[in-house]
Design an enzyme around this catalytic site. Structure first.
Site, short mmCIF file in Angstrom:
data_model
loop_
_atom_site.label_atom_id
_atom_site.label_comp_id
_atom_site.label_asym_id
_atom_site.label_seq_id
_atom_site.Cartn_x
_atom_site.Cartn_y
_atom_site.Cartn_z
CE LYS A 187 -1.25 0.48 4.75
NZ LYS A 187 -0.87 -0.48 5.76
N GLY A 188 2.10 1.15 0.39
CA GLY A 188 3.08 2.08 0.28
C GLY A 188 2.81 3.46 1.16
#
Ligand code: B12
Length: 252
Positions: A133-134
């Site tokens: 998801k970063g």
């Protein structure tokens, strides 16, 4: 911004009007809240070069402590041209470009291990870099097809980390350190760097990268690591650095 000469850029802080020198600082004093405590905060601010200094907020913090916010004027000038920072010295790649470069140069996936070491349990930072998801609109390293990520989580000991790096034949080890009390982040990083140097011959040692909000990015050599990433780092910056260093290493 005022300039003294075409070469140098000299600035002052800005509060109400340009160049008025107004700053705001916050700190805690080990005294119960009272008028005298506010006077003490003002005295400290004066000693810090803030004059006049206004205590604009004071709040008791548990027993015997008060938190202050002080607003006031400093006369110091800042020479922006004399500032030294670690600039990015590698190109910023998209995930597609990073994947292509790894595939071309290594002909296998690049192995990355990540962890919070010591007693540190602040995993949000390393997860921001690694998890799919970063962070800040960028996908984490798990999204990169050519990067194999192992996220060991919180409170990993240095021997455990070295053992996993050996077992997984890691190309890079990413360590997060958020707690800085008693310089824990510096001590842990030095210990980790020394352990990796002992366990690996230099040419086979994984790239050592540390990150966290309170590191000085200029301290990499001093701490024995290959790179330090600070506040606000994004996954693409880290992926691009790894590609730059590891793909470059395999080509030479
Ligand atoms: C969330 C949080 C917690 C959560 C952590 C949950 C978790 N799973 O991570 C919990 C509640 C468990 C916690 C506990 C504690 N916390 Co806390 N916590 C925070 C808080 C509010 C946010 C941290 C965070 O998630 N930031 C968001 C991430 C995305 O940012 P980041 O970590 O900076 O990461 C970015 C960069 O730094 C970089 N980065 C980070 N790591 C790495 C690694 C690599 C390899 C790379 C490339 C980049 C990189 O990339 C990230 C993305 O840009 C901060 C205060 C704050 N506002 O920062 C306090 C804070 C960090 N905590 C603090 C403290 C004191 C504690 C406790 C000791 C409290 C206590 N008395 O129990 C415990 C310690 C627990 C432990 N054993 O570590 C202090 C640390 C003070 C200090 N000088 O060290 C802070 C600063 C709060 C404060 N002002 O006092 N905490």
């Amino acid at each position: 911004m005022t300039t003294e000469s075409p070469e140098r850029t000299i600035v002052r802080p800005y509060g109400d009007t340009t160049g008025d020198g107004m700053v705001q600082v916050s700190f805690t004093l080990p005294v119960p809240h009272s008028k005298r405590a506010e006077g003490a905060a003002q005295q400290l601010a004066n000693k810090m070069g803030i004059d006049p200094a206004m205590v604009v907020h004071a709040k008791p913090m548990g027993e015997g402590f008060t938190f202050f916010v002080v607003y006031g004027r400093v006369n110091h000038l800042v020479d922006v041209d004399a500032v030294e920072v670690v600039e990015r010295d590698f190109p910023l790649l998209t995930p597609k470009e990073a994947n292509a470069a790894i595939k071309r140069a290594l002909r296998r996936r690049l192995v990355v291990l990540g962890a919070c070491i010591g007693t540190d349990a602040h995993t949000v930072g390393i997860d921001a870099i690694l998890n799919i998801k970063g962070f800040a609109g960028e996908k984490g390293l798990e999204y990169y097809r050519e990067i194999k990520v192992g996220n060991l989580g919180a409170q990993v000991s240095v021997p455990q980390l070295v053992e996993r790096a050996v077992a997984e034949e890691a190309d890079a080890v990413l360590v997060s350190q958020v707690v800085t009390q008693r310089d824990a982040h510096l001590l842990n990083t030095r210990e980790m760097a020394a352990a990796f140097r002992e366990a690996f011959p230099e040419e086979r040692r994984p790239l050592l990268v540390v990150g966290g909000p309170r590191f000085d990015e200029a301290m990499a050599d001093e701490l024995g690591v290959d790179r330090i990433f600070g506040r606000g780092t994004t996954p693409a910056e880290v992926a691009s650095f790894l590609v730059h260093r590891l793909v470059g290493r395999s080509a030479s």
